[in-house]
Write a protein that holds these residues in place. Structure first.
Motif, PDB file in Angstrom:
ATOM      1  N   GLN A   1       5.703  -2.841 -16.196  1.00 45.72           N
ATOM      2  CA  GLN A   1       5.699  -3.996 -17.101  1.00 45.72           C
ATOM      3  C   GLN A   1       7.061  -4.674 -17.101  1.00 45.72           C
ATOM      4  OE1 GLN A   1       4.368  -2.705 -20.970  1.00 45.72           O
ATOM      5  NE2 GLN A   1       2.315  -2.245 -20.234  1.00 45.72           N
ATOM      6  N   GLN A   2       8.139  -3.887 -17.156  1.00 46.88           N
ATOM      7  CA  GLN A   2       9.497  -4.441 -17.130  1.00 46.88           C
ATOM      8  C   GLN A   2       9.740  -5.223 -15.840  1.00 46.88           C
ATOM      9  OE1 GLN A   2      10.602  -4.083 -20.571  1.00 46.88           O
ATOM     10  NE2 GLN A   2      12.439  -4.201 -19.355  1.00 46.88           N
ATOM     11  N   LEU A   3       9.127  -4.773 -14.757  1.00 44.15           N
ATOM     12  CA  LEU A   3       9.282  -5.445 -13.468  1.00 44.15           C
ATOM     13  C   LEU A   3       8.328  -6.634 -13.314  1.00 44.15           C
ATOM     14  CD1 LEU A   3       9.632  -2.260 -11.253  1.00 44.15           C
ATOM     15  CD2 LEU A   3      11.435  -3.953 -11.725  1.00 44.15           C
ATOM     16  N   GLY A   4       7.491  -6.865 -14.321  1.00 44.69           N
ATOM     17  CA  GLY A   4       6.556  -7.989 -14.275  1.00 44.69           C
ATOM     18  C   GLY A   4       5.373  -7.740 -13.352  1.00 44.69           C
ATOM     19  N   LEU A   5       5.038  -6.473 -13.167  1.00 41.52           N
ATOM     20  CA  LEU A   5       3.937  -6.090 -12.287  1.00 41.52           C
ATOM     21  C   LEU A   5       2.769  -5.557 -13.110  1.00 41.52           C
ATOM     22  CD1 LEU A   5       6.047  -4.126  -9.652  1.00 41.52           C
ATOM     23  CD2 LEU A   5       5.037  -6.404  -9.361  1.00 41.52           C
ATOM     24  N   PRO A   6       1.547  -5.656 -12.567  1.00 37.46           N
ATOM     25  CA  PRO A   6       0.416  -5.032 -13.264  1.00 37.46           C
ATOM     26  C   PRO A   6       0.721  -3.554 -13.482  1.00 37.46           C
ATOM     27  CG  PRO A   6      -0.356  -6.394 -11.435  1.00 37.46           C
ATOM     28  CD  PRO A   6       1.143  -6.318 -11.323  1.00 37.46           C
ATOM     29  N   SER A   7       0.353  -3.044 -14.644  1.00 40.63           N
ATOM     30  CA  SER A   7       0.820  -1.713 -15.015  1.00 40.63           C
ATOM     31  C   SER A   7      -0.277  -0.699 -15.303  1.00 40.63           C
ATOM     32  CB  SER A   7       1.744  -1.814 -16.224  1.00 40.63           C
ATOM     33  OG  SER A   7       1.044  -2.394 -17.314  1.00 40.63           O
ATOM     34  N   ASP A   8      -1.524  -1.041 -14.995  1.00 39.84           N
ATOM     35  CA  ASP A   8      -2.566  -0.035 -15.185  1.00 39.84           C
ATOM     36  C   ASP A   8      -2.507   0.953 -14.015  1.00 39.84           C
ATOM     37  OD1 ASP A   8      -4.841  -0.906 -13.105  1.00 39.84           O
ATOM     38  OD2 ASP A   8      -4.019  -2.716 -14.050  1.00 39.84           O
ATOM     39  N   ARG A   9      -3.103   2.094 -14.189  1.00 41.08           N
ATOM     40  CA  ARG A   9      -3.015   3.174 -13.190  1.00 41.08           C
ATOM     41  C   ARG A   9      -3.490   2.724 -11.806  1.00 41.08           C
ATOM     42  NH1 ARG A   9      -1.951   8.296 -15.361  1.00 41.08           N
ATOM     43  NH2 ARG A   9      -2.194   8.373 -17.615  1.00 41.08           N
ATOM     44  N   GLU A  10      -4.567   1.968 -11.759  1.00 40.60           N
ATOM     45  CA  GLU A  10      -5.098   1.509 -10.475  1.00 40.60           C
ATOM     46  C   GLU A  10      -4.108   0.571  -9.779  1.00 40.60           C
ATOM     47  OE1 GLU A  10      -8.753  -1.235  -8.970  1.00 40.60           O
ATOM     48  OE2 GLU A  10      -9.256   0.338 -10.413  1.00 40.60           O
ATOM     49  N   ALA A  11      -3.508  -0.331 -10.540  1.00 40.76           N
ATOM     50  CA  ALA A  11      -2.538  -1.273  -9.966  1.00 40.76           C
ATOM     51  C   ALA A  11      -1.294  -0.540  -9.463  1.00 40.76           C
ATOM     52  CB  ALA A  11      -2.148  -2.324 -11.004  1.00 40.76           C
ATOM     53  N   ILE A  12      -0.833   0.455 -10.204  1.00 41.80           N
ATOM     54  CA  ILE A  12       0.331   1.242  -9.775  1.00 41.80           C
ATOM     55  C   ILE A  12       0.002   2.003  -8.502  1.00 41.80           C
ATOM     56  CG2 ILE A  12       1.836   3.174 -10.377  1.00 41.80           C
ATOM     57  CD1 ILE A  12       1.697   2.151 -13.298  1.00 41.80           C
ATOM     58  N   SER A  13      -1.164   2.613  -8.454  1.00 41.53           N
ATOM     59  CA  SER A  13      -1.582   3.339  -7.253  1.00 41.53           C
ATOM     60  C   SER A  13      -1.674   2.405  -6.049  1.00 41.53           C
ATOM     61  CB  SER A  13      -2.930   4.026  -7.480  1.00 41.53           C
ATOM     62  OG  SER A  13      -2.806   5.039  -8.434  1.00 41.53           O
ATOM     63  N   SER A  14      -2.203   1.216  -6.253  1.00 47.45           N
ATOM     64  CA  SER A  14      -2.308   0.233  -5.169  1.00 47.45           C
ATOM     65  C   SER A  14      -0.932  -0.212  -4.702  1.00 47.45           C
ATOM     66  CB  SER A  14      -3.107  -0.989  -5.622  1.00 47.45           C
ATOM     67  OG  SER A  14      -4.449  -0.644  -5.827  1.00 47.45           O
ATOM     68  N   PHE A  15      -0.022  -0.441  -5.634  1.00 44.31           N
ATOM     69  CA  PHE A  15       1.333  -0.852  -5.278  1.00 44.31           C
ATOM     70  C   PHE A  15       1.991   0.219  -4.415  1.00 44.31           C
ATOM     71  CE2 PHE A  15       5.884  -1.191  -5.802  1.00 44.31           C
ATOM     72  CZ  PHE A  15       6.121  -2.557  -5.715  1.00 44.31           C
ATOM     73  N   ILE A  16       1.871   1.454  -4.829  1.00 46.52           N
ATOM     74  CA  ILE A  16       2.488   2.562  -4.096  1.00 46.52           C
ATOM     75  C   ILE A  16       1.841   2.725  -2.715  1.00 46.52           C
ATOM     76  CG2 ILE A  16       2.799   5.076  -4.102  1.00 46.52           C
ATOM     77  CD1 ILE A  16       3.175   4.734  -7.214  1.00 46.52           C
ATOM     78  N   ALA A  17       0.542   2.504  -2.616  1.00 45.23           N
ATOM     79  CA  ALA A  17      -0.146   2.602  -1.328  1.00 45.23           C
ATOM     80  C   ALA A  17       0.262   1.468  -0.388  1.00 45.23           C
ATOM     81  CB  ALA A  17      -1.661   2.589  -1.542  1.00 45.23           C
ATOM     82  N   ASP A  18       0.586   0.304  -0.947  1.00 42.77           N
ATOM     83  CA  ASP A  18       0.888  -0.884  -0.143  1.00 42.77           C
ATOM     84  C   ASP A  18       2.369  -1.068   0.174  1.00 42.77           C
ATOM     85  OD1 ASP A  18      -1.806  -1.455  -0.227  1.00 42.77           O
ATOM     86  OD2 ASP A  18      -1.627  -2.961  -1.818  1.00 42.77           O
ATOM     87  N   HIS A  19       3.241  -0.357  -0.507  1.00 44.47           N
ATOM     88  CA  HIS A  19       4.681  -0.531  -0.333  1.00 44.47           C
ATOM     89  C   HIS A  19       5.335   0.817  -0.037  1.00 44.47           C
ATOM     90  CE1 HIS A  19       3.353  -3.899  -2.850  1.00 44.47           C
ATOM     91  NE2 HIS A  19       4.275  -4.589  -2.201  1.00 44.47           N
ATOM     92  N   HIS A  20       6.224   0.804   0.929  1.00 46.57           N
ATOM     93  CA  HIS A  20       6.896   2.049   1.315  1.00 46.57           C
ATOM     94  C   HIS A  20       8.371   1.792   1.578  1.00 46.57           C
ATOM     95  CE1 HIS A  20       3.137   4.225   1.653  1.00 46.57           C
ATOM     96  NE2 HIS A  20       2.648   3.176   2.286  1.00 46.57           N
ATOM     97  N   LEU A  21       9.160   2.829   1.384  1.00 46.95           N
ATOM     98  CA  LEU A  21      10.572   2.818   1.738  1.00 46.95           C
ATOM     99  C   LEU A  21      10.769   3.714   2.944  1.00 46.95           C
ATOM    100  CD1 LEU A  21      12.139   3.266  -1.812  1.00 46.95           C
ATOM    101  CD2 LEU A  21      11.941   1.148  -0.508  1.00 46.95           C
ATOM    102  N   GLU A  22      11.564   3.246   3.864  1.00 51.13           N
ATOM    103  CA  GLU A  22      11.878   4.051   5.041  1.00 51.13           C
ATOM    104  C   GLU A  22      12.981   5.046   4.682  1.00 51.13           C
ATOM    105  OE1 GLU A  22      10.096   3.934   7.766  1.00 51.13           O
ATOM    106  OE2 GLU A  22       8.917   2.267   6.978  1.00 51.13           O
TER     107      GLU A  22
END
Length: 77
Positions: A13-34
């Motif tokens: 929420q502080q980052l201005g991103l959707p904050s429900d569990r599904e949205a967080i899981s999707s964000f983590i699945a779609d974004h990675h750090l090397e």
């Protein structure tokens, strides 16, 4: 005195991103750090998101634990 819950949902929420569990899981699945990539230098953050993350770490703010958790979750196995 108001006590604020510094959890992963509230960090999103502080980052201005959707904050429900599904949205967080999707964000983590779609974004990675090397390996060796700094969380705040990732290309997927906006300038204001990067600033928030950098300032929170520099100030050792209450968000640091959740920022570190997010950093870990974004690392590829």
């Amino acid at each position: 005195m108001e006590v604020f819950n510094h959890n992963l949902e509230n960090l999103f929420q502080q980052l201005g991103l959707p904050s429900d569990r599904e949205a967080i899981s999707s964000f983590i699945a779609d974004h990675h750090l090397e390996s060796g990539e700094n969380l705040t230098s990732a290309a997927f953050w906006s300038a204001s998101q990067k600033q928030f993350l950098e300032e929170a770490r520099l100030q050792d703010a209450d968000w640091v634990e959740q920022i570190d958790t997010l950093d870990t979750l974004l690392r590829k196995d």
